[in-house]
Design an enzyme around this catalytic site. Sequence first.
Site, short mmCIF file in Angstrom:
data_model
loop_
_atom_site.label_atom_id
_atom_site.label_comp_id
_atom_site.label_asym_id
_atom_site.label_seq_id
_atom_site.Cartn_x
_atom_site.Cartn_y
_atom_site.Cartn_z
CB SER A 18 -2.51 7.87 -7.34
OG SER A 18 -1.52 7.32 -6.65
CB SER A 20 -0.53 1.44 -11.33
OG SER A 20 -0.42 1.39 -9.84
CE LYS A 37 2.19 -0.51 -9.43
NZ LYS A 37 3.04 -0.26 -8.35
CD GLU A 94 -4.36 -5.70 1.34
OE1 GLU A 94 -4.82 -5.11 0.48
OE2 GLU A 94 -4.89 -5.39 2.45
CE LYS A 135 0.52 0.82 2.71
NZ LYS A 135 -0.11 2.07 2.50
CD GLU A 137 -2.58 -1.75 5.11
OE1 GLU A 137 -3.44 -0.88 5.66
OE2 GLU A 137 -1.50 -1.84 5.41
CG ASP A 151 3.04 -0.42 -3.82
OD1 ASP A 151 2.00 0.14 -3.30
OD2 ASP A 151 3.72 0.07 -4.79
N1 LIG Z 1 0.85 -1.80 -6.19
C1 LIG Z 1 1.39 -3.11 -6.46
O1 LIG Z 1 2.47 -3.23 -6.92
C2 LIG Z 1 0.66 -4.18 -6.36
N2 LIG Z 1 -0.66 -3.99 -5.73
N3 LIG Z 1 -1.13 -5.24 -5.65
C3 LIG Z 1 -2.47 -5.35 -5.35
C4 LIG Z 1 -2.60 -4.66 -3.95
C5 LIG Z 1 -4.19 -4.89 -3.50
C6 LIG Z 1 -4.08 -3.91 -2.09
N4 LIG Z 1 -3.01 -4.22 -1.26
C7 LIG Z 1 -1.65 -3.97 -1.78
C8 LIG Z 1 -1.64 -4.93 -2.93
C9 LIG Z 1 -0.14 -6.11 -6.17
C10 LIG Z 1 0.77 -5.56 -6.43
C11 LIG Z 1 2.01 -6.30 -6.96
C12 LIG Z 1 2.12 -7.50 -7.36
C13 LIG Z 1 0.70 -8.18 -6.77
C14 LIG Z 1 0.66 -9.87 -6.75
N5 LIG Z 1 -0.42 -10.31 -6.07
C15 LIG Z 1 -1.40 -9.66 -5.76
N6 LIG Z 1 -2.38 -10.35 -5.23
C16 LIG Z 1 -3.55 -9.90 -4.44
C17 LIG Z 1 -4.46 -11.27 -4.27
C18 LIG Z 1 -5.70 -10.58 -3.65
C19 LIG Z 1 -5.92 -9.55 -3.28
C20 LIG Z 1 -4.97 -8.23 -3.62
C21 LIG Z 1 -3.72 -8.60 -4.22
N7 LIG Z 1 -1.50 -8.17 -5.72
C22 LIG Z 1 -0.53 -7.62 -6.05
#
Ligand SMILES: NC(=O)c1nn(CC2CCNCC2)c2c1CCc1cnc(N=C3C=CCC=C3)nc1-2
Length: 288
Positions: A18, A20, A37, A94, A135, A137, A151
Site C-alpha cells: 500500500s 511501497s 523497496k 515466495e 506467512k 508469502e 517484509d
Molecule cells: N515488502 C517487502 O519488503 C518486500 N516485498 N518483496 C516482494 C514481495 C512479493 C510478494 N510477496 C512478498 C514479497 C520483497 C521485499 C523485500 C526484499 C525482497 C527480495 N527479493 C524479492 N524477490 C522476489 C522474487 C520473485 C518474486 C517476488 C519477490 N522480493 C522482495
Amino acid sequence: MGTTADDFEFGRILGEGSYSTVMLAKHKTTQQEYAIKILDKGHLKRFEKLPTALAEKNTLVRLGAGHPGIVRLHWAFQDEWSLYFVLDLARNGELQTRISRMGSLSLACGRWYAAQIVDALGYMHSKGVIHRDLKPENLLLDDAYRIKITDFGTGKILDSGGERTKTFVGTAQYVSPELLEDSETSKSSDFWALGCIIYQMIAGRFAFQGLSEYLTWQKIKQLDYSFPEGFDEQAKDLVQKLLVRDPAQRLGAGPPGSGFDMQALRAHPFFGSINWATLWTDPVPPLE
Ligand SMILES: NC(=O)c1nn(CC2CCNCC2)c2c1CCc1cnc(N=C3C=CCC=C3)nc1-2
C-alpha cells in the site's frame, strides 16, 4: 556523495504494497542485483505512515547483516519524492508459490524449511524483533532455495522489557488468538504463525480456513483444526505444541519473563535429523 537511485538500473516490479513498490535493480558499477523497496514520501505523509516506514528501517538496521535467513538492508537513502531501502534479492520468490505448485512439500523439505525459520526466528528474537506477520508469502527463497524472511513493515522492536507490544492484526490464516482477543503480541505470536506454516507445508492446506475472514478467526479462537490422514506424527506433535492458545505455553516461549527458549524448539524430535551447524550451507532437500 552517498548512494543514490542513479547508481542503479531498475528492472521489473517484484511486489507492490500500500505504501511501497519493490523493484529488481542492478548496481551499475558492481553489476550486483538487489531488491529496492521504494516508499513514496507524499503517500507516507498523507497516510501518516512515515513513522512506520522509519520503524521498518530501524528494524532492518537492528537485524543488520546478522543472519542468512533474514533479508539484509545494504543501504537506505532518499530523494525529494521517495525513501529507498536496498535489500538482498531473493531470486526464487515466495515459499507460498512453491507450496501452491507442489501441493505440499516433501517431509524432508518441510522439516528443512521449518528448521531454517526456527533458526532465523531465534536470531530475530535475540535482537528484540518480532515479525508479527510471518506467512509463506513473506518467506522468500534465495538462489540456493534457502529461506529469507522479509517484509518487516509490520515488525516490531520490543521495548526494553522485551515482552509486550500493542495490537497489530496480521494475515487471517496465521493470526494468533491473543491478537484476535485484542490483547498484546509477543514473540510467541511468531511461534503460532510457525505452527500454521509447518502445518501448511506438510498438509498442503491451511490449518485454519473459514469461508470468510471472520469464520477463520472463529476457528482460530476455538482452536478448531484437524490433521489429515498420514500427517507425520512428529510434525503433528510439534504443531500441537505451537498452536496453543496461551502464548506462554507455546514451545519456544520459555518460562514467563524469559522472552523465549529456542533450544526447546530446536530439541524437538521433529528436528532430530537436522544438523543446525550446517543448516545454511548444506543443500536444501529435494522439494518432491
Ligand atoms: N515488502 C517487502 O519488503 C518486500 N516485498 N518483496 C516482494 C514481495 C512479493 C510478494 N510477496 C512478498 C514479497 C520483497 C521485499 C523485500 C526484499 C525482497 C527480495 N527479493 C524479492 N524477490 C522476489 C522474487 C520473485 C518474486 C517476488 C519477490 N522480493 C522482495
